[in-house]
Design a protein around this motif. Structure first.
Motif, PDB file in Angstrom:
ATOM      1  N   GLY A  43      27.509 -37.177  31.131  1.00 13.40           N
ATOM      2  CA  GLY A  43      27.092 -36.663  29.831  1.00 13.40           C
ATOM      3  C   GLY A  43      27.004 -37.775  28.787  1.00 13.40           C
ATOM      4  O   GLY A  43      26.100 -37.779  27.950  1.00 13.40           O
ATOM      5  N   MET A  44      27.954 -38.723  28.829  1.00 15.16           N
ATOM      6  CA  MET A  44      27.937 -39.836  27.888  1.00 15.16           C
ATOM      7  C   MET A  44      26.695 -40.712  28.102  1.00 15.16           C
ATOM      8  O   MET A  44      26.051 -41.148  27.144  1.00 15.16           O
ATOM      9  CB  MET A  44      29.197 -40.685  28.044  1.00 15.16           C
ATOM     10  N   LEU A  45      26.351 -40.949  29.365  1.00 14.61           N
ATOM     11  CA  LEU A  45      25.160 -41.739  29.659  1.00 14.61           C
ATOM     12  C   LEU A  45      23.896 -41.030  29.160  1.00 14.61           C
ATOM     13  O   LEU A  45      23.019 -41.657  28.556  1.00 14.61           O
ATOM     14  CB  LEU A  45      25.052 -41.990  31.167  1.00 14.61           C
ATOM     15  N   LEU A  46      23.816 -39.723  29.401  1.00 14.07           N
ATOM     16  CA  LEU A  46      22.657 -38.963  28.958  1.00 14.07           C
ATOM     17  C   LEU A  46      22.560 -38.947  27.440  1.00 14.07           C
ATOM     18  O   LEU A  46      21.463 -39.035  26.866  1.00 14.07           O
ATOM     19  CB  LEU A  46      22.729 -37.529  29.489  1.00 14.07           C
ATOM     20  N   ALA A  47      23.725 -38.858  26.777  1.00 12.52           N
ATOM     21  CA  ALA A  47      23.733 -38.851  25.317  1.00 12.52           C
ATOM     22  C   ALA A  47      23.212 -40.179  24.765  1.00 12.52           C
ATOM     23  O   ALA A  47      22.464 -40.215  23.793  1.00 12.52           O
ATOM     24  CB  ALA A  47      25.141 -38.578  24.809  1.00 12.52           C
ATOM     25  N   ARG A  48      23.597 -41.272  25.392  1.00 12.83           N
ATOM     26  CA  ARG A  48      23.124 -42.589  24.942  1.00 12.83           C
ATOM     27  C   ARG A  48      21.610 -42.725  25.155  1.00 12.83           C
ATOM     28  O   ARG A  48      20.931 -43.350  24.346  1.00 12.83           O
ATOM     29  CB  ARG A  48      23.869 -43.691  25.684  1.00 12.83           C
ATOM     30  N   CYS A  49      21.110 -42.140  26.261  1.00 21.34           N
ATOM     31  CA  CYS A  49      19.660 -42.139  26.469  1.00 21.34           C
ATOM     32  C   CYS A  49      18.969 -41.367  25.348  1.00 21.34           C
ATOM     33  O   CYS A  49      17.942 -41.805  24.818  1.00 21.34           O
ATOM     34  CB  CYS A  49      19.310 -41.495  27.810  1.00 21.34           C
ATOM     35  N   GLY A  50      19.572 -40.208  24.987  1.00 21.88           N
ATOM     36  CA  GLY A  50      18.995 -39.381  23.935  1.00 21.88           C
ATOM     37  C   GLY A  50      19.049 -40.023  22.568  1.00 21.88           C
ATOM     38  O   GLY A  50      18.241 -39.716  21.691  1.00 21.88           O
ATOM     39  N   ASP A  51      19.992 -40.920  22.358  1.00 18.16           N
ATOM     40  CA  ASP A  51      20.121 -41.610  21.076  1.00 18.16           C
ATOM     41  C   ASP A  51      19.224 -42.836  20.982  1.00 18.16           C
ATOM     42  O   ASP A  51      19.368 -43.647  20.062  1.00 18.16           O
ATOM     43  CB  ASP A  51      21.583 -42.043  20.869  1.00 18.16           C
ATOM     44  N   ARG A  61      22.898 -50.112  32.923  1.00 20.04           N
ATOM     45  CA  ARG A  61      23.012 -51.565  32.991  1.00 20.04           C
ATOM     46  C   ARG A  61      23.819 -52.095  31.813  1.00 20.04           C
ATOM     47  O   ARG A  61      24.650 -52.997  31.973  1.00 20.04           O
ATOM     48  CB  ARG A  61      21.606 -52.187  33.009  1.00 20.04           C
ATOM     49  N   ALA A  62      23.591 -51.539  30.618  1.00 18.88           N
ATOM     50  CA  ALA A  62      24.322 -51.987  29.431  1.00 18.88           C
ATOM     51  C   ALA A  62      25.813 -51.708  29.567  1.00 18.88           C
ATOM     52  O   ALA A  62      26.658 -52.538  29.194  1.00 18.88           O
ATOM     53  CB  ALA A  62      23.757 -51.306  28.188  1.00 18.88           C
ATOM     54  N   VAL A  63      26.154 -50.549  30.131  1.00 13.57           N
ATOM     55  CA  VAL A  63      27.566 -50.195  30.315  1.00 13.57           C
ATOM     56  C   VAL A  63      28.231 -51.140  31.311  1.00 13.57           C
ATOM     57  O   VAL A  63      29.337 -51.649  31.075  1.00 13.57           O
ATOM     58  CB  VAL A  63      27.693 -48.734  30.797  1.00 13.57           C
ATOM     59  N   VAL A  64      27.554 -51.385  32.435  1.00  8.37           N
ATOM     60  CA  VAL A  64      28.110 -52.273  33.456  1.00  8.37           C
ATOM     61  C   VAL A  64      28.246 -53.694  32.907  1.00  8.37           C
ATOM     62  O   VAL A  64      29.265 -54.369  33.126  1.00  8.37           O
ATOM     63  CB  VAL A  64      27.233 -52.261  34.714  1.00  8.37           C
ATOM     64  N   ASP A  65      27.243 -54.166  32.193  1.00  8.43           N
ATOM     65  CA  ASP A  65      27.291 -55.521  31.631  1.00  8.43           C
ATOM     66  C   ASP A  65      28.432 -55.656  30.628  1.00  8.43           C
ATOM     67  O   ASP A  65      29.109 -56.692  30.572  1.00  8.43           O
ATOM     68  CB  ASP A  65      25.961 -55.865  30.943  1.00  8.43           C
ATOM     69  N   SER A  66      28.660 -54.595  29.846  1.00  8.31           N
ATOM     70  CA  SER A  66      29.755 -54.659  28.862  1.00  8.31           C
ATOM     71  C   SER A  66      31.109 -54.740  29.569  1.00  8.31           C
ATOM     72  O   SER A  66      32.022 -55.439  29.109  1.00  8.31           O
ATOM     73  CB  SER A  66      29.714 -53.442  27.934  1.00  8.31           C
ATOM     74  N   ALA A  67      31.236 -54.045  30.703  1.00  8.78           N
ATOM     75  CA  ALA A  67      32.482 -54.097  31.469  1.00  8.78           C
ATOM     76  C   ALA A  67      32.700 -55.482  32.046  1.00  8.78           C
ATOM     77  O   ALA A  67      33.835 -56.000  32.055  1.00  8.78           O
ATOM     78  CB  ALA A  67      32.448 -53.060  32.585  1.00  8.78           C
ATOM     79  N   VAL A  68      31.636 -56.125  32.493  1.00  8.15           N
ATOM     80  CA  VAL A  68      31.743 -57.488  33.034  1.00  8.15           C
ATOM     81  C   VAL A  68      32.170 -58.457  31.952  1.00  8.15           C
ATOM     82  O   VAL A  68      33.031 -59.318  32.175  1.00  8.15           O
ATOM     83  CB  VAL A  68      30.401 -57.918  33.648  1.00  8.15           C
ATOM     84  N   ARG A  69      31.597 -58.303  30.754  1.00  5.24           N
ATOM     85  CA  ARG A  69      31.954 -59.212  29.657  1.00  5.24           C
ATOM     86  C   ARG A  69      33.425 -59.047  29.252  1.00  5.24           C
ATOM     87  O   ARG A  69      34.096 -60.024  28.902  1.00  5.24           O
ATOM     88  CB  ARG A  69      31.049 -58.937  28.453  1.00  5.24           C
TER      89      ARG A  69
END
Length: 243
Positions: free
Chosen positions: A214-222, A232-240
């Motif tokens: 739901g959080m991923l879908l909400a970010r798409c909607g925003d 990809r943005a979520v995974v990249d942020s976790a790597v950083r």
């Protein structure tokens, strides 16, 4: 043995060598378009007194591909589609070989014949590329002297086209398989990326899988982008964060 049978034995031997070369070349090619160029070049080498050759095919989506040995063949082919008449179109529609002994006196397609003659062409033969019940397109050869393409030449072109059709159909199948494989790999990679992103959100916020989705879908909607871009943005942020 009939008198004409012995006449065609050297032809059969010659064509068997050409077909072997064609098979080896086509199987090494990556695309239908490059394969068509090779078929046209081999047709020019094989057909006696031919001054140019080419192949045109139409795929299942109506897209046209062509391969030709020179500019005149390209222009003569384009003229047929532009004018809506000509031996290649007739050969494809009728599934039979069409011979034009002399473009100067051709009455079936007068507009095309006159235009092709202005290119310096004088005779033509077109043969359908038929694979089973499918007609893929047509093979065509041209001569610069009227009467050069006789009944024997028509026989050669017909035999050549029959084999070329099978090989082109095989290349089409290989290309479709490669394309499907690439699309499948991309789809699987995207699914794995989304699963990883959900796992990151679940661990970060202590939530379940449905909530993470739901959080991923909400970010798409925003306006965050596509699901793959958001993941990809979520995974990249976790790597950083781990660095």
């Amino acid at each position: 043995m009939r008198p004409d049978a012995s006449r065609h034995l050297p032809l059969a031997d010659e064509l068997s060598v050409v077909f072997a070369r064609m098979s080896g070349l086509l199987l090494s090619e990556e695309t239908v378009a490059s394969s068509l160029d090779l078929v046209g070049a081999l047709a020019l080498e094989t057909v006696p007194r031919a001054a140019g050759a080419g192949v045109s095919i139409i795929d299942e989506h109506g897209r046209r591909s062509a391969g030709s040995t020179d500019r005149r063949v390209q222009e003569a082919d384009a003229l047929q589609y532009e004018l809506g008449e000509g031996p290649c179109l007739a050969a494809t529609a009728g599934r039979q070989v069409v011979r034009v002994p002399d473009l100067a006196t051709e009455q079936r397609w007068p507009s095309w014949a006159a235009a092709a003659a202005r290119l310096g062409l004088a005779a033509a033969i077109s043969a359908p590329l038929s694979a089973g019940e499918r007609t893929l397109g047509a093979l065509k050869v041209y001569a610069t002297t009227a009467g050069e393409l006789d009944g024997h030449t028509e026989h050669v072109v017909s035999m050549f086209a029959a084999q070329a059709a099978v090989l082109v159909a095989n290349v089409q199948s290989l290309e479709r398989a490669r394309r499907t494989s690439d699309e499948l790999r991309q789809a699987l990679a995207g699914r794995d990326l989304i699963s990883t992103a959900k796992g990151v959100l679940m661990a970060r916020h202590g939530i379940g899988e449905e909530a993470a989705l739901g959080m991923l879908l909400a970010r798409c909607g925003d306006g965050g982008g596509t699901m793959r871009q958001v993941a990809r943005a979520v995974v990249d942020s976790a790597v950083r964060r781990r660095r």
